[in-house]
Scaffold this motif. Sequence first.
Motif, PDB file in Angstrom:
ATOM      1  N   ARG A  72     -20.323  62.941  34.713  1.00  0.00           N
ATOM      2  CA  ARG A  72     -19.584  63.568  33.635  1.00  0.00           C
ATOM      3  C   ARG A  72     -20.284  63.220  32.237  1.00  0.00           C
ATOM      4  N   THR A  73     -20.913  62.244  32.135  1.00  0.00           N
ATOM      5  CA  THR A  73     -21.819  61.746  30.973  1.00  0.00           C
ATOM      6  C   THR A  73     -22.954  63.206  30.905  1.00  0.00           C
ATOM      7  N   TYR A  74     -23.467  63.336  31.959  1.00  0.00           N
ATOM      8  CA  TYR A  74     -24.583  64.732  31.797  1.00  0.00           C
ATOM      9  C   TYR A  74     -23.662  65.945  31.591  1.00  0.00           C
ATOM     10  N   TYR A  75     -22.393  66.139  31.902  1.00  0.00           N
ATOM     11  CA  TYR A  75     -21.503  67.287  31.511  1.00  0.00           C
ATOM     12  C   TYR A  75     -21.358  67.228  29.949  1.00  0.00           C
ATOM     13  N   PHE A  76     -21.078  66.134  29.415  1.00  0.00           N
ATOM     14  CA  PHE A  76     -20.756  66.177  27.892  1.00  0.00           C
ATOM     15  C   PHE A  76     -22.113  66.385  27.283  1.00  0.00           C
ATOM     16  N   ALA A  77     -23.112  65.837  27.680  1.00  0.00           N
ATOM     17  CA  ALA A  77     -24.695  66.338  27.189  1.00  0.00           C
ATOM     18  C   ALA A  77     -25.076  67.546  27.411  1.00  0.00           C
ATOM     19  N   ARG A  78     -24.433  68.405  28.067  1.00  0.00           N
ATOM     20  CA  ARG A  78     -24.620  69.683  28.577  1.00  0.00           C
ATOM     21  C   ARG A  78     -25.879  69.826  29.275  1.00  0.00           C
ATOM     22  N   ARG A  79     -26.102  68.846  30.171  1.00  0.00           N
ATOM     23  CA  ARG A  79     -26.971  68.682  31.216  1.00  0.00           C
ATOM     24  C   ARG A  79     -26.398  69.037  32.525  1.00  0.00           C
ATOM     25  N   TYR A  80     -25.954  70.403  32.715  1.00  0.00           N
ATOM     26  CA  TYR A  80     -24.967  70.982  33.677  1.00  0.00           C
ATOM     27  C   TYR A  80     -25.671  70.743  35.254  1.00  0.00           C
ATOM     28  N   ASP A  81     -26.862  71.185  35.096  1.00  0.00           N
ATOM     29  CA  ASP A  81     -27.400  71.195  36.772  1.00  0.00           C
ATOM     30  C   ASP A  81     -27.539  69.611  37.160  1.00  0.00           C
ATOM     31  N   GLU A  82     -27.706  68.673  36.184  1.00  0.00           N
ATOM     32  CA  GLU A  82     -28.092  67.320  36.602  1.00  0.00           C
ATOM     33  C   GLU A  82     -26.569  66.621  36.897  1.00  0.00           C
ATOM     34  N   ILE A  84     -23.939  68.561  38.009  1.00  0.00           N
ATOM     35  CA  ILE A  84     -23.568  68.955  39.279  1.00  0.00           C
ATOM     36  C   ILE A  84     -24.252  68.327  40.543  1.00  0.00           C
ATOM     37  N   GLU A  85     -25.474  67.973  40.351  1.00  0.00           N
ATOM     38  CA  GLU A  85     -26.314  67.113  41.361  1.00  0.00           C
ATOM     39  C   GLU A  85     -25.722  65.931  41.655  1.00  0.00           C
ATOM     40  N   HIS A 103     -14.326  66.598  37.516  1.00  0.00           N
ATOM     41  CA  HIS A 103     -15.442  66.674  36.661  1.00  0.00           C
ATOM     42  C   HIS A 103     -16.222  68.119  37.210  1.00  0.00           C
ATOM     43  N   LEU A 104     -16.387  67.872  38.323  1.00  0.00           N
ATOM     44  CA  LEU A 104     -17.235  69.108  38.976  1.00  0.00           C
ATOM     45  C   LEU A 104     -16.575  70.442  38.381  1.00  0.00           C
ATOM     46  N   GLY A 105     -15.283  70.674  38.573  1.00  0.00           N
ATOM     47  CA  GLY A 105     -14.473  71.731  38.010  1.00  0.00           C
ATOM     48  C   GLY A 105     -15.005  71.823  36.567  1.00  0.00           C
ATOM     49  N   SER A 106     -14.683  70.910  35.722  1.00  0.00           N
ATOM     50  CA  SER A 106     -15.180  71.140  34.350  1.00  0.00           C
ATOM     51  C   SER A 106     -16.513  71.402  34.024  1.00  0.00           C
ATOM     52  N   VAL A 107     -17.737  70.980  34.937  1.00  0.00           N
ATOM     53  CA  VAL A 107     -18.810  71.270  34.761  1.00  0.00           C
ATOM     54  C   VAL A 107     -19.068  73.010  35.092  1.00  0.00           C
ATOM     55  N   LYS A 111     -20.275  76.290  32.991  1.00  0.00           N
ATOM     56  CA  LYS A 111     -21.335  77.161  33.371  1.00  0.00           C
ATOM     57  C   LYS A 111     -20.838  78.642  33.420  1.00  0.00           C
ATOM     58  N   GLY A 112     -19.319  79.033  33.209  1.00  0.00           N
ATOM     59  CA  GLY A 112     -18.795  80.105  33.494  1.00  0.00           C
ATOM     60  C   GLY A 112     -18.552  80.733  34.853  1.00  0.00           C
ATOM     61  N   ASP A 113     -18.620  79.654  35.840  1.00  0.00           N
ATOM     62  CA  ASP A 113     -18.282  80.134  37.207  1.00  0.00           C
ATOM     63  C   ASP A 113     -16.766  79.692  37.546  1.00  0.00           C
ATOM     64  N   PHE A 114     -15.962  80.656  36.919  1.00  0.00           N
ATOM     65  CA  PHE A 114     -14.463  80.127  36.983  1.00  0.00           C
ATOM     66  C   PHE A 114     -14.025  80.165  38.631  1.00  0.00           C
ATOM     67  N   LYS A 115     -14.476  81.251  39.157  1.00  0.00           N
ATOM     68  CA  LYS A 115     -14.065  80.863  40.620  1.00  0.00           C
ATOM     69  C   LYS A 115     -14.151  79.549  41.280  1.00  0.00           C
ATOM     70  N   ALA A 116     -15.392  79.403  41.083  1.00  0.00           N
ATOM     71  CA  ALA A 116     -15.654  78.026  41.744  1.00  0.00           C
ATOM     72  C   ALA A 116     -15.063  76.622  40.990  1.00  0.00           C
ATOM     73  N   ALA A 117     -15.102  76.801  39.763  1.00  0.00           N
ATOM     74  CA  ALA A 117     -14.376  75.791  39.268  1.00  0.00           C
ATOM     75  C   ALA A 117     -12.765  75.839  39.393  1.00  0.00           C
ATOM     76  N   ILE A 118     -12.133  76.817  39.633  1.00  0.00           N
ATOM     77  CA  ILE A 118     -10.870  76.784  40.031  1.00  0.00           C
ATOM     78  C   ILE A 118     -10.570  76.104  41.525  1.00  0.00           C
ATOM     79  N   ALA A 119     -11.575  76.490  42.079  1.00  0.00           N
ATOM     80  CA  ALA A 119     -11.550  75.915  43.815  1.00  0.00           C
ATOM     81  C   ALA A 119     -11.644  74.256  43.593  1.00  0.00           C
ATOM     82  N   GLU A 120     -12.313  73.828  42.632  1.00  0.00           N
ATOM     83  CA  GLU A 120     -12.554  72.290  42.446  1.00  0.00           C
ATOM     84  C   GLU A 120     -11.285  71.910  42.112  1.00  0.00           C
ATOM     85  N   TYR A 121     -10.768  72.408  41.082  1.00  0.00           N
ATOM     86  CA  TYR A 121      -9.510  72.107  40.382  1.00  0.00           C
ATOM     87  C   TYR A 121      -8.412  72.139  41.495  1.00  0.00           C
TER      88      TYR A 121
END
Length: 230
Positions: A72-82, A84-85, A103-107, A111-121
């Motif tokens: 989540r901290t990587y997410y707020f720092a906009r280090r999205y790939d890290e 996700i990993e 948190h994965l849904g928010s990342v 990144k603009g991957d709405f379908k994957a985000a919805i699946a995680e949520y």
Amino acid sequence: GSALFFYDLDLPQAMMEFQHAIELNPNYATGHHWYGLNSLLSLGQFDNAIAEVKRALELDPLSLIINADLGRTYYFARRYDEAIEQLHKTLEMDPNFYFAHRHLGSVLMAKGDFKAAIAEYQKARMLNNDPRVLGLLAYASARSGDRPEALKILDQMKEISKQRYVSAESFALVYLGLGNKEEAIRWLEQSYQDRFPEITRIKVDPLLDPLRRDSRFEKLANAVVPSSVK
């Protein structure tokens, strides 16, 4: 430190308390965790925040919440790939850990991957009836173009709010997803009055980026986290 941070919004004093806690016990994982995730992160001190949460993880490597919150901290720092990993690592430890899916849904949203985000949520929703994930799910649905689904979830949230607490911040996200910025800011202002914890991250949350440069939003953000606080 947490009381000063979340309720009084006294960031300088809260930072002193977190620092004192770490001085009292440098090996207290929660002290490093909360100092990084809360005070440092909200101030946009991303490198320091990540370092503190990493230190917490070194001290308690099996903690699911610290693992998820590093992502989540990587997410707020906009280090999205890290992010996700790290969240995938957390889910390898426990595939049913609610916060990791949320948190994965928010990342993925960022990144603009709405379908994957919805699946995680949706996975998160099946694991926990926390109404906050409904707000995120409605936001993602609206951003994906499924306005009817977002409005359906909004109605559901309104019904739930008659029986239990649903944060103003959750309603703000729905209206933001629907493109109603005025209503989104109104609900964020209510969230500030309610002292909802997530409001402290108003200056760093990628999901709120569409509101930046709006004078009313910037005024609110500076009330929560004054620019003078470093």
